[in-house]
Design an enzyme around this catalytic site. Structure first.
Site, short mmCIF file in Angstrom:
data_model
loop_
_atom_site.label_atom_id
_atom_site.label_comp_id
_atom_site.label_asym_id
_atom_site.label_seq_id
_atom_site.Cartn_x
_atom_site.Cartn_y
_atom_site.Cartn_z
N HIS A 107 0.83 -1.22 0.00
CA HIS A 107 0.00 0.00 0.00
C HIS A 107 0.86 1.27 0.00
O HIS A 107 0.45 2.30 0.52
CB HIS A 107 -0.94 0.05 1.21
CG HIS A 107 -1.65 -1.24 1.48
ND1 HIS A 107 -2.85 -1.56 0.92
CD2 HIS A 107 -1.29 -2.30 2.25
CE1 HIS A 107 -3.22 -2.77 1.34
NE2 HIS A 107 -2.29 -3.25 2.14
N SER A 155 14.59 22.03 -15.78
CA SER A 155 13.39 22.82 -16.02
C SER A 155 13.82 24.14 -16.65
O SER A 155 14.88 24.68 -16.34
CB SER A 155 12.68 23.07 -14.69
OG SER A 155 11.89 24.24 -14.77
N LYS A 206 15.75 22.20 -10.47
CA LYS A 206 15.11 20.92 -10.81
C LYS A 206 15.98 19.98 -11.63
O LYS A 206 16.73 20.39 -12.50
CB LYS A 206 13.82 21.20 -11.61
CG LYS A 206 12.77 21.89 -10.80
CD LYS A 206 11.84 20.91 -10.13
CE LYS A 206 10.93 20.34 -11.15
NZ LYS A 206 9.56 20.22 -10.82
N GLU A 252 9.40 8.93 -16.70
CA GLU A 252 8.02 9.38 -16.95
C GLU A 252 7.57 9.08 -18.38
O GLU A 252 6.44 8.66 -18.62
CB GLU A 252 7.89 10.88 -16.66
CG GLU A 252 7.98 11.19 -15.17
CD GLU A 252 8.08 12.69 -14.87
OE1 GLU A 252 7.79 13.50 -15.77
OE2 GLU A 252 8.47 13.02 -13.74
#
Ligand code: ARG
Length: 465
Positions: free
Chosen positions: A156, A277, A283, A290
């Site tokens: 979980h 970024s 970043k 992704e």
């Protein structure tokens, strides 16, 4: 417009119809397989006395010349032709004249395209299998190095029990191993040659279909000419296998993304596999993971598409089947690209071992072992569960781990605890005690690693090309 079938028509094809019908923009991808199939076909025709030896030699030299010129850039596959079959045949006739007109003897584009697609797909199955194997090599390497790298195991997405990085990677090893076995099944089941089935009902020429099958490294020739020209099961199977590979890569990517987040910092993705970024200078994003996760949808799309295209098609060949190509090619390329990139990312990724171990300690992953300690000292499990619950509450209030409690604190909650509790709930003990086959303990893990090393060394019997 260059097409193979003008004879019975009295009007030119409308340009829009021609464009709608044409497939060269995508079936040019298998020019090599088309030529390979044609060389086998004429070799068989000559053996059967349907073509002379001289005609065979001239045709093969012509076909090889076309292949060489396509590859060295002097011959361009243009949209002037309806499909790759027309392109090859028209160019052959241009080059060698009349003998070229005999290439298509005893053959239809229906069995030709069925063959080309199979040859192309069979090569792709082999290539995808190799890429999965490379990923497995990297996984096994990480496993060997990390049999004592402790980390929390999750259920979980909550810290559950301590495991090792080797154990976690081992789970993916099993998944990708199953993927390879699916590919091996597909290869073996699809490896029959449709050539010689004609349009749907075979031919009147005395073809030796088994011989052609042998020349093209198939296990045998197909046994029903109608099925041969309209079977696309192997594409559905491959799209399903690719979807499963992508699903596995997507789950793995999701974990890499979580582990790479500021909150976890379990891993550091190499700069070469991260992106920045345009606005936020701090970043470093896990874009590759992704994108792999995102591209999974495209491959699922190809599976749905081919299943839907094939549904309701009566025997034998129907033009619907031309739709078997674009999305399937895209899915093959996407799967290969994702496998290669993911493997590169994993190979260069740094694991932050201290963070992983600290996280396992701070998440009460050893609570079950503390309860087991009490059970081993005669406390019934249900009572032990309650006592450890109190320990955890105490730790949460004081913001410490079970390992950080003093013996007095332990004994205040239960007098059964003694000095050896620390040893009993150390990460090392918790993991080492799990020795059953498939569990994270080093002894069990070493056994599995040895089995998987032998598996990777094994020769691939299914792939003889
Ligand atoms: N371009 C066609 C395909 O991909 C080749 C077969 C054409 N056969 C026919 N009867 N029109 O399916």
């Amino acid at each position: 417009m260059a097409q193979l079938w003008g004879g019975r028509f009295t009007k030119e094809t409308d340009q829009l119809v021609y464009n709608f019908n044409a497939s060269i923009s995508f079936d040019k991808k298998f020019y090599e397989q088309d030529i390979r199939g044609s060389i086998a076909h004429v070799t068989m025709l000559a053996k059967q006395g349907i073509l002379t030896e001289d005609e065979k030699k001239i045709i093969i030299a012509g076909l090889e010349g076309i292949k060489a010129d396509v590859e060295n850039g002097t011959l361009e596959i243009t949209e002037k032709y309806e499909d790759i079959h027309s392109f090859v045949e028209a160019n052959l006739i241009d080059r060698i004249g009349d003998p070229g007109k005999k290439l298509h003897t005893g053959r239809s584009r229906n069995d030709q395209v069925a063959l080309d697609m199979k040859l192309y797909t069979r090569d792709e199955v082999t290539a995808i299998n190799e890429l999965v194997k490379e990923l497995l090599e990297v996984l096994l390497h990480i496993m060997r190095e990390n049999t004592e790298t402790f980390m929390p195991g999750f259920t979980h997405l909550q810290k559950a029990q301590p495991i090792t990085l080797a154990h976690h990677m081992g789970a993916y090893f099993e998944m990708f191993k199953r993927d390879r076995s699916r590919l091996a099944d597909i290869y073996q089941r699809m490896n029959t040659c449709p050539l010689g089935s004609g349009a749907l009902a075979g031919t009147t020429y005395p073809l030796d279909r088994e011989y052609t099958a042998q020349l093209l490294n198939f296990d045998s020739a197909t046994l029903n000419s109608m099925d041969s020209v309209s079977d696309r099961d192997y594409l559905i199977e491959l799209m399903s296998a690719c979807s499963t590979i992508m699903m596995h890569l997507s789950r793995f990517s999701e974990e890499v993304i979580i582990w790479n987040s500021n909150e976890y910092q379990f891993v550091d993705i190499d700069d070469a596999y991260s992106t920045g970024s345009s606005i936020m200078p701090q970043k470093k994003n896990p874009d590759i993971a992704e994108l792999v996760r995102g591209k999974t949808g495209r491959v699922y799309g190809a599976l749905t598409s081919i299943l839907t295209t094939m549904k309701g098609i009566p025997l034998a060949y129907n033009k619907d089947m031309q739709e078997d190509k674009e999305m399937v090619f895209d899915a093959m390329d996407t799967t290969k690209g994702c496998l290669a990139l993911f493997t590169g990312m994993l190979k260069t990724m740094k694991f932050n071992r201290e963070r992983m171990e600290a996280s396992a300690k701070n998440g009460f992953t050893n609570a079950t072992d503390a309860a087991d300690y009490l059970v081993n000292h005669g406390v019934p499990f249900r009572d032990a569960h309650g006592i450890v619950g109190q320990l955890v509450l105490h730790c949460i209030e004081k913001n410490i781990a079970l390992d950080d409690m003093s013996l007095e604190e332990y004994q205040k909650i239960s007098p059964v605890f003694a000095e050896d509790i620390y040893e009993a709930i150390s990460m090392k003990t918790c993991v080492e005690a799990r020795k059953t086959l498939g569990a994270p303990g080093k002894e069990a893990m070493d056994k599995v690693i040895a089995i998987n090393e032998a598996y990777l060394r094994e020769e691939k019997k299914w792939n003889r090309n």
